[in-house]
Design a protein around this motif. Structure first.
Motif, PDB file in Angstrom:
ATOM      1  N   SER A   1     -28.788 -42.156  66.538  1.00 40.08           N
ATOM      2  CA  SER A   1     -29.036 -43.577  66.234  1.00 40.08           C
ATOM      3  C   SER A   1     -27.733 -44.310  65.948  1.00 40.08           C
ATOM      4  O   SER A   1     -27.522 -45.434  66.412  1.00 40.08           O
ATOM      5  CB  SER A   1     -29.952 -43.725  65.015  1.00 40.08           C
ATOM      6  N   LEU A   2     -26.856 -43.653  65.161  1.00 42.81           N
ATOM      7  CA  LEU A   2     -25.590 -44.308  64.809  1.00 42.81           C
ATOM      8  C   LEU A   2     -24.682 -44.479  66.021  1.00 42.81           C
ATOM      9  O   LEU A   2     -23.983 -45.488  66.135  1.00 42.81           O
ATOM     10  CB  LEU A   2     -24.861 -43.508  63.733  1.00 42.81           C
TER      11      LEU A   2
ATOM     12  N   GLY B   1     -29.090 -49.375  44.808  1.00 41.23           N
ATOM     13  CA  GLY B   1     -30.372 -48.968  45.383  1.00 41.23           C
ATOM     14  C   GLY B   1     -30.532 -47.457  45.372  1.00 41.23           C
ATOM     15  O   GLY B   1     -29.571 -46.719  45.151  1.00 41.23           O
ATOM     16  N   LYS B   2     -31.761 -47.010  45.626  1.00 47.06           N
ATOM     17  CA  LYS B   2     -32.016 -45.561  45.541  1.00 47.06           C
ATOM     18  C   LYS B   2     -31.454 -44.810  46.749  1.00 47.06           C
ATOM     19  O   LYS B   2     -31.324 -43.602  46.731  1.00 47.06           O
ATOM     20  CB  LYS B   2     -33.509 -45.297  45.373  1.00 47.06           C
ATOM     21  N   GLU B   3     -31.107 -45.566  47.802  1.00 48.91           N
ATOM     22  CA  GLU B   3     -30.588 -44.919  48.998  1.00 48.91           C
ATOM     23  C   GLU B   3     -29.083 -44.672  48.887  1.00 48.91           C
ATOM     24  O   GLU B   3     -28.436 -45.192  47.982  1.00 48.91           O
ATOM     25  CB  GLU B   3     -30.883 -45.779  50.242  1.00 48.91           C
ATOM     26  N   ASP B   4     -28.547 -43.926  49.856  1.00 46.11           N
ATOM     27  CA  ASP B   4     -27.125 -43.626  49.927  1.00 46.11           C
ATOM     28  C   ASP B   4     -26.315 -44.919  50.073  1.00 46.11           C
ATOM     29  O   ASP B   4     -26.698 -45.824  50.809  1.00 46.11           O
ATOM     30  CB  ASP B   4     -26.915 -42.708  51.153  1.00 46.11           C
ATOM     31  N   MET B   5     -25.170 -45.007  49.342  1.00 50.08           N
ATOM     32  CA  MET B   5     -24.399 -46.250  49.287  1.00 50.08           C
ATOM     33  C   MET B   5     -23.884 -46.674  50.665  1.00 50.08           C
ATOM     34  O   MET B   5     -24.018 -47.829  51.063  1.00 50.08           O
ATOM     35  CB  MET B   5     -23.230 -46.079  48.329  1.00 50.08           C
ATOM     36  N   MET B   6     -23.306 -45.726  51.388  1.00 52.74           N
ATOM     37  CA  MET B   6     -22.739 -46.036  52.704  1.00 52.74           C
ATOM     38  C   MET B   6     -23.832 -46.551  53.656  1.00 52.74           C
ATOM     39  O   MET B   6     -23.652 -47.558  54.343  1.00 52.74           O
ATOM     40  CB  MET B   6     -22.097 -44.757  53.277  1.00 52.74           C
ATOM     41  N   ARG B   7     -24.951 -45.861  53.640  1.00 47.35           N
ATOM     42  CA  ARG B   7     -26.063 -46.256  54.523  1.00 47.35           C
ATOM     43  C   ARG B   7     -26.582 -47.637  54.140  1.00 47.35           C
ATOM     44  O   ARG B   7     -26.916 -48.453  55.004  1.00 47.35           O
ATOM     45  CB  ARG B   7     -27.192 -45.236  54.434  1.00 47.35           C
ATOM     46  N   SER B   8     -26.648 -47.901  52.845  1.00 50.93           N
ATOM     47  CA  SER B   8     -27.161 -49.198  52.398  1.00 50.93           C
ATOM     48  C   SER B   8     -26.220 -50.335  52.787  1.00 50.93           C
ATOM     49  O   SER B   8     -26.665 -51.431  53.123  1.00 50.93           O
ATOM     50  CB  SER B   8     -27.370 -49.192  50.887  1.00 50.93           C
ATOM     51  N   MET B   9     -24.905 -50.051  52.727  1.00 51.96           N
ATOM     52  CA  MET B   9     -23.948 -51.095  53.114  1.00 51.96           C
ATOM     53  C   MET B   9     -24.063 -51.394  54.615  1.00 51.96           C
ATOM     54  O   MET B   9     -23.989 -52.548  55.036  1.00 51.96           O
ATOM     55  CB  MET B   9     -22.529 -50.676  52.734  1.00 51.96           C
ATOM     56  N   ILE B  10     -24.246 -50.336  55.415  1.00 50.83           N
ATOM     57  CA  ILE B  10     -24.451 -50.534  56.859  1.00 50.83           C
ATOM     58  C   ILE B  10     -25.705 -51.389  57.068  1.00 50.83           C
ATOM     59  O   ILE B  10     -25.699 -52.346  57.850  1.00 50.83           O
ATOM     60  CB  ILE B  10     -24.584 -49.168  57.586  1.00 50.83           C
ATOM     61  N   ALA B  11     -26.768 -51.060  56.326  1.00 41.54           N
ATOM     62  CA  ALA B  11     -28.024 -51.804  56.478  1.00 41.54           C
ATOM     63  C   ALA B  11     -27.845 -53.274  56.101  1.00 41.54           C
ATOM     64  O   ALA B  11     -28.343 -54.168  56.791  1.00 41.54           O
ATOM     65  CB  ALA B  11     -29.098 -51.159  55.609  1.00 41.54           C
ATOM     66  N   GLY B  12     -27.130 -53.521  55.018  1.00 40.37           N
ATOM     67  CA  GLY B  12     -26.899 -54.903  54.571  1.00 40.37           C
ATOM     68  C   GLY B  12     -26.141 -55.712  55.616  1.00 40.37           C
ATOM     69  O   GLY B  12     -26.501 -56.854  55.934  1.00 40.37           O
ATOM     70  N   LEU B  13     -25.089 -55.104  56.179  1.00 46.53           N
ATOM     71  CA  LEU B  13     -24.302 -55.796  57.207  1.00 46.53           C
ATOM     72  C   LEU B  13     -25.133 -56.009  58.478  1.00 46.53           C
ATOM     73  O   LEU B  13     -25.013 -57.054  59.133  1.00 46.53           O
ATOM     74  CB  LEU B  13     -23.035 -54.997  57.532  1.00 46.53           C
ATOM     75  N   LEU B  14     -25.977 -55.026  58.793  1.00 42.93           N
ATOM     76  CA  LEU B  14     -26.852 -55.189  59.967  1.00 42.93           C
ATOM     77  C   LEU B  14     -27.799 -56.374  59.773  1.00 42.93           C
ATOM     78  O   LEU B  14     -28.063 -57.146  60.699  1.00 42.93           O
ATOM     79  CB  LEU B  14     -27.678 -53.923  60.185  1.00 42.93           C
TER      80      LEU B  14
ATOM     81  N   ALA C   1     -18.292 -45.754  61.751  1.00 47.24           N
ATOM     82  CA  ALA C   1     -17.362 -44.675  62.116  1.00 47.24           C
ATOM     83  C   ALA C   1     -17.240 -43.660  60.967  1.00 47.24           C
ATOM     84  O   ALA C   1     -17.275 -42.447  61.194  1.00 47.24           O
ATOM     85  CB  ALA C   1     -15.998 -45.264  62.458  1.00 47.24           C
ATOM     86  N   VAL C   2     -17.119 -44.185  59.742  1.00 44.54           N
ATOM     87  CA  VAL C   2     -16.988 -43.292  58.576  1.00 44.54           C
ATOM     88  C   VAL C   2     -18.258 -42.455  58.417  1.00 44.54           C
ATOM     89  O   VAL C   2     -18.202 -41.248  58.173  1.00 44.54           O
ATOM     90  CB  VAL C   2     -16.709 -44.116  57.295  1.00 44.54           C
ATOM     91  N   GLN C   3     -19.407 -43.089  58.574  1.00 46.68           N
ATOM     92  CA  GLN C   3     -20.684 -42.376  58.430  1.00 46.68           C
ATOM     93  C   GLN C   3     -20.824 -41.307  59.515  1.00 46.68           C
ATOM     94  O   GLN C   3     -21.293 -40.195  59.240  1.00 46.68           O
ATOM     95  CB  GLN C   3     -21.847 -43.388  58.484  1.00 46.68           C
ATOM     96  N   LEU C   4     -20.398 -41.654  60.734  1.00 50.02           N
ATOM     97  CA  LEU C   4     -20.439 -40.669  61.833  1.00 50.02           C
ATOM     98  C   LEU C   4     -19.575 -39.460  61.492  1.00 50.02           C
ATOM     99  O   LEU C   4     -19.972 -38.320  61.718  1.00 50.02           O
ATOM    100  CB  LEU C   4     -19.949 -41.317  63.130  1.00 50.02           C
ATOM    101  N   LEU C   5     -18.419 -39.753  60.921  1.00 55.69           N
ATOM    102  CA  LEU C   5     -17.505 -38.686  60.527  1.00 55.69           C
ATOM    103  C   LEU C   5     -18.147 -37.788  59.475  1.00 55.69           C
ATOM    104  O   LEU C   5     -18.034 -36.558  59.527  1.00 55.69           O
ATOM    105  CB  LEU C   5     -16.219 -39.322  59.967  1.00 55.69           C
ATOM    106  N   ARG C   6     -18.828 -38.420  58.524  1.00 56.39           N
ATOM    107  CA  ARG C   6     -19.518 -37.657  57.462  1.00 56.39           C
ATOM    108  C   ARG C   6     -20.570 -36.726  58.067  1.00 56.39           C
ATOM    109  O   ARG C   6     -20.722 -35.585  57.651  1.00 56.39           O
ATOM    110  CB  ARG C   6     -20.223 -38.626  56.504  1.00 56.39           C
ATOM    111  N   ILE C   7     -21.289 -37.261  59.067  1.00 54.96           N
ATOM    112  CA  ILE C   7     -22.364 -36.455  59.673  1.00 54.96           C
ATOM    113  C   ILE C   7     -21.777 -35.299  60.474  1.00 54.96           C
ATOM    114  O   ILE C   7     -22.243 -34.169  60.386  1.00 54.96           O
ATOM    115  CB  ILE C   7     -23.252 -37.341  60.583  1.00 54.96           C
ATOM    116  N   VAL C   8     -20.742 -35.619  61.240  1.00 52.52           N
ATOM    117  CA  VAL C   8     -20.137 -34.587  62.093  1.00 52.52           C
ATOM    118  C   VAL C   8     -19.601 -33.435  61.240  1.00 52.52           C
ATOM    119  O   VAL C   8     -19.664 -32.272  61.615  1.00 52.52           O
ATOM    120  CB  VAL C   8     -19.023 -35.217  62.970  1.00 52.52           C
ATOM    121  N   ARG C   9     -19.107 -33.777  60.039  1.00 54.39           N
ATOM    122  CA  ARG C   9     -18.539 -32.746  59.153  1.00 54.39           C
ATOM    123  C   ARG C   9     -19.621 -31.975  58.387  1.00 54.39           C
ATOM    124  O   ARG C   9     -19.334 -30.933  57.799  1.00 54.39           O
ATOM    125  CB  ARG C   9     -17.602 -33.403  58.141  1.00 54.39           C
ATOM    126  N   ALA C  10     -20.823 -32.519  58.382  1.00 51.62           N
ATOM    127  CA  ALA C  10     -21.897 -31.876  57.607  1.00 51.62           C
ATOM    128  C   ALA C  10     -22.312 -30.558  58.248  1.00 51.62           C
ATOM    129  O   ALA C  10     -22.245 -30.412  59.476  1.00 51.62           O
ATOM    130  CB  ALA C  10     -23.094 -32.812  57.520  1.00 51.62           C
TER     131      ALA C  10
END
Lengths: 178, 499
Positions: free
Chosen positions: A27-28, B162-175, A65-74
């Motif tokens: 998705s990302l 929020g209860k979700e992951d910070m990075m994911r929430s920031m992506i969602a907010g910008l989206l 990009a940062v999130q993708l990196l986090r996932i790839v490293r997981a």
């Protein structure tokens, strides 16, 4: 990779953590490509119009990009391709159910366009309750009928909103439909 | 309009024959939605949004807010009777509600919870009324630069807290912000991301986006999970015994008025902070109730004080959350974002104009919260057994019925088939976000705030140039946001190092 047969034998159940990882990665990637495409498109706009887009898109692309990196490293990221293949082959039950529901909704939309709102809703509800839900014939017929009567009463009679009548009706009513 | 005039006008409108039936209808609808596990407050509001097009402002606000106000009450009822919280915000009630039921005191817990809910909501609403004179003065200091920075600050708070992951929430907010940019730019008439679709010239319409993100996404979830909505059915008490216990619960809650007051104050204060919401408020209040109790050891084993504390805070949150939404047009949660969208549909604009010239509208909200909760309490107490049967509806019947309502609502808003397509697209998107733990609240808030962000950015740069954020208030807000982000990121890094 934790792959085990579901008790029902309906499909393969991969551990939810690995499934989520694969789903998020794909998705990302898609979102990242769309964001870059949006940024390139925004370059062609008037600066006043593109300025807020830059303010949003640049940090968005960096975060993706940062999130993708986090996932790839997981741990488990190397199994993503196998999971995607299993999903495409219909071996992941949850994914197949979600796809099935999407197809039902798209068919509902198409049926609304052709047969009209109430007829399409009745058919879709009957299918979901009877064929998918396995409910009795009585419930499968009565529930769509009662729901549609209530919707008609509420929208048409109370709020005066006429719902879409469908192209078949419109054709016989003399409208130019194409 | 003075505050007293607004109070009188708001009260008169709230109890008028045009508004009252919708207030009652909304309350009962919210209560039922709250009882059904998996469906939440924003779902209740999303379902009602399409009807607002045909309503007067007072009627629409009462309908929408009453539904939202009673959801937590219904959720508390299910948490106590079935050990399944109807909504996430009732999770704290699970700690002491079910143990009380196991001891045969289910009715007492329901009575105490319902009374605490009503008292908490009333406290929050009165707090909002008392805050009004301060808000009227405060909003005058907020021009375009301040609102622009405040919007980003609220979005950051929602994403981080929020209860979700910070990075994911920031992506969602910008989206969410990005999605709001689709359509014709009001300033330059530039088409943005419309791909030639005439239907997208005005951007993504609000109703289909809300219905998709919150209603259709939940339907996906129910369809995929299937089966019954509650794992285990517990035997309900006899009607006479239930009523007897409920009155006992009411008496206990009233006797513990000081606890209710303290926990309500916690709820209202947390409600003002964008992003925190009801669930943390309920847990903090629960912790406070436990700390200050003389019978600490019985907490978690069926202590009524635990139920009272959590439920009072749960409902008191709304008053605080409404303050920032009404005064600055900055919603702190998905429900407030939907309310803000509903107000747009009703032709109302939040911000300085609302707290100075349309005080009656604010008081309609205040009275709706109070009356809605009162109706919810009365209905919930006296119809506890019949209402509990709502949980026995199978997903195989509920999903098709709700899909029919959602699709009809999406079309009815503007009479456009294209809106159904948007609803379905956002439904798929919302489901993906739910599964992947991306904050739908942050996305919706970003989407609702998008226009205000763009308009205020344009005005701020025109008024004060490119460095508008260096003015005193924007600079302070920027500083708070930066410190807040740094503190949380530092916390995460430290946590990771410990691991």
């Amino acid at each position: 990779m934790e792959i085990k047969k579901k008790p029902s034998g309906k499909g393969i159940d991969i551990s939810s953590k690995h499934r989520q990882l694969a789903l998020e990665l794909t998705s990302l990637c898609l979102l990242g490509v769309m964001s870059v495409a949006a940024l390139i498109t925004a370059l062609g706009y008037d600066f006043s119009s593109s300025r807020p887009l830059f303010v949003i898109l640049l940090p968005l692309i960096v975060l993706i990009a940062v999130q993708l990196l986090r996932i790839v490293r997981a741990p488990g990221a190397d199994e993503v391709i196998d999971i995607v293949k299993a999903a495409v082959a219909g071996k992941i039950a949850d994914f197949s159910s979600a796809i099935e529901f999407t197809i039902i909704l798209l068919l509902l939309l198409f049926t609304i366009y052709i047969l009209g709102h109430y007829a399409a809703l009745c058919l879709a509800m009957f299918y979901l309750i009877r064929m998918h839900g396995g409910e009795s014939l009585k419930i499968s017929i009565l529930t769509p009928l009662i729901t549609c009567i209530l919707l008609f009463g509420l929208f048409d009679a109370v709020f005066g909103i006429e719902l879409f009548q469908g192209q078949v009706y419109r054709y016989f009513a003399g409208y130019k439909i194409w | 309009m003075t505050i007293v005039e607004g109070l009188v006008s708001g009260f008169a409108q709230s109890i008028s024959l045009e508004v009252l039936p919708f207030l009652i209808g909304g309350s009962i609808f919210g209560l039922i939605i709250g009882i059904i596990p998996g469906l939440s407050g924003h779902f209740a509001m999303a379902m009602l949004i399409p009807f607002l097009y045909k309503m007067e402002p007072a009627t629409g606000i009462a309908f929408l807010l009453a539904a939202h106000a009673t959801v937590a009450q219904g959720g508390g009822l299910t948490a106590i009777l079935f050990s399944t919280p109807g909504t996430g915000q009732n999770a704290a009630t699970l700690l002491d509600g079910p143990p009380m039921r196991e001891q045969g005191k289910g009715g007492t817990a329901v009575g105490a919870a319902m009374t605490a809910c009503f008292l908490g909501a009333t406290f929050g609403a009165i707090a909002l009324a008392l805050l009004l004179p301060i808000l009227r003065e405060a909003v005058l200091f907020f021009g375009p630069p301040e609102i622009f920075i405040l919007s980003f600050m609220a979005l950051t708070f929602v994403a981080v807290l929020g209860k979700e992951d910070m990075m994911r929430s920031m992506i969602a907010g910008l989206l969410g912000l990005l999605i709001s940019m689709v359509g014709i730019d009001n300033v330059t008439n530039q088409e943005r991301f419309t791909f030639g679709f005439l239907e997208l010239y005005d951007g993504f319409p609000l109703v289909p986006v809300i219905l998709g993100l919150f209603a259709v996404a939940e339907m996906f979830d129910l369809f995929v999970k299937g089966g019954s909505l509650v794992d285990k059915q517990h035997g309900t008490l006899s009607a006479v015994e239930t009523q007897k216990q409920i009155f006992e619960g009411i008496t206990i809650a009233l006797k513990k008025w000081w606890l209710v007051l303290r926990c309500s104050a916690i709820g209202t204060t947390i409600g003002i902070i964008p992003g925190l919401g009801s669930a943390p408020a309920a847990f903090i209040a629960y912790g406070h109730a436990k700390q200050t109790s003389k019978t600490k050891e019985s907490f978690g084993k069926g202590n009524v004080e635990g139920v009272i504390g959590a439920e009072a805070a749960n409902d008191a949150v709304e008053g605080g959350a409404l303050a920032s939404t009404v005064a600055f047009g900055i919603p702190g949660s998905s429900s407030m974002a939907i309310l803000l969208g509903g107000l747009f549909i009703l032709g109302l604009e939040t911000g300085p104009d609302m707290v100075t010239h349309q005080v009656d509208i604010v008081f309609i909200m205040i009275f709706t919260i109070i009356f809605g909760n009162l109706i919810g309490t009365v209905v919930g107490m006296f119809l506890v057994n019949p209402l509990a049967r709502a949980t026995s509806i199978r997903a195989s019947i509920m999903v098709p019925v709700l899909i029919a309502i959602v699709v009809t609502g999406a079309y009815a808003a503007q009479g456009s088939l294209f809106d159904i397509i948007i609803t379905l697209v956002f439904g798929i998107f919302g489901y993906l976000m739910k599964v992947l733990n991306y904050s739908r609240a942050a996305m919706l808030i970003g989407y609702v705030l998008g226009h205000a962000v763009e308009k205020n950015l344009y005005l701020a740069t025109q008024l004060k140039g490119a460095f508008f954020f260096l003015s005193p208030i924007p600079a302070i807000l920027c500083g708070i946001t930066a410190v807040f982000i740094f503190y949380n990121v530092y916390g995460l890094v430290k946590q990771r190092d410990v691991k």
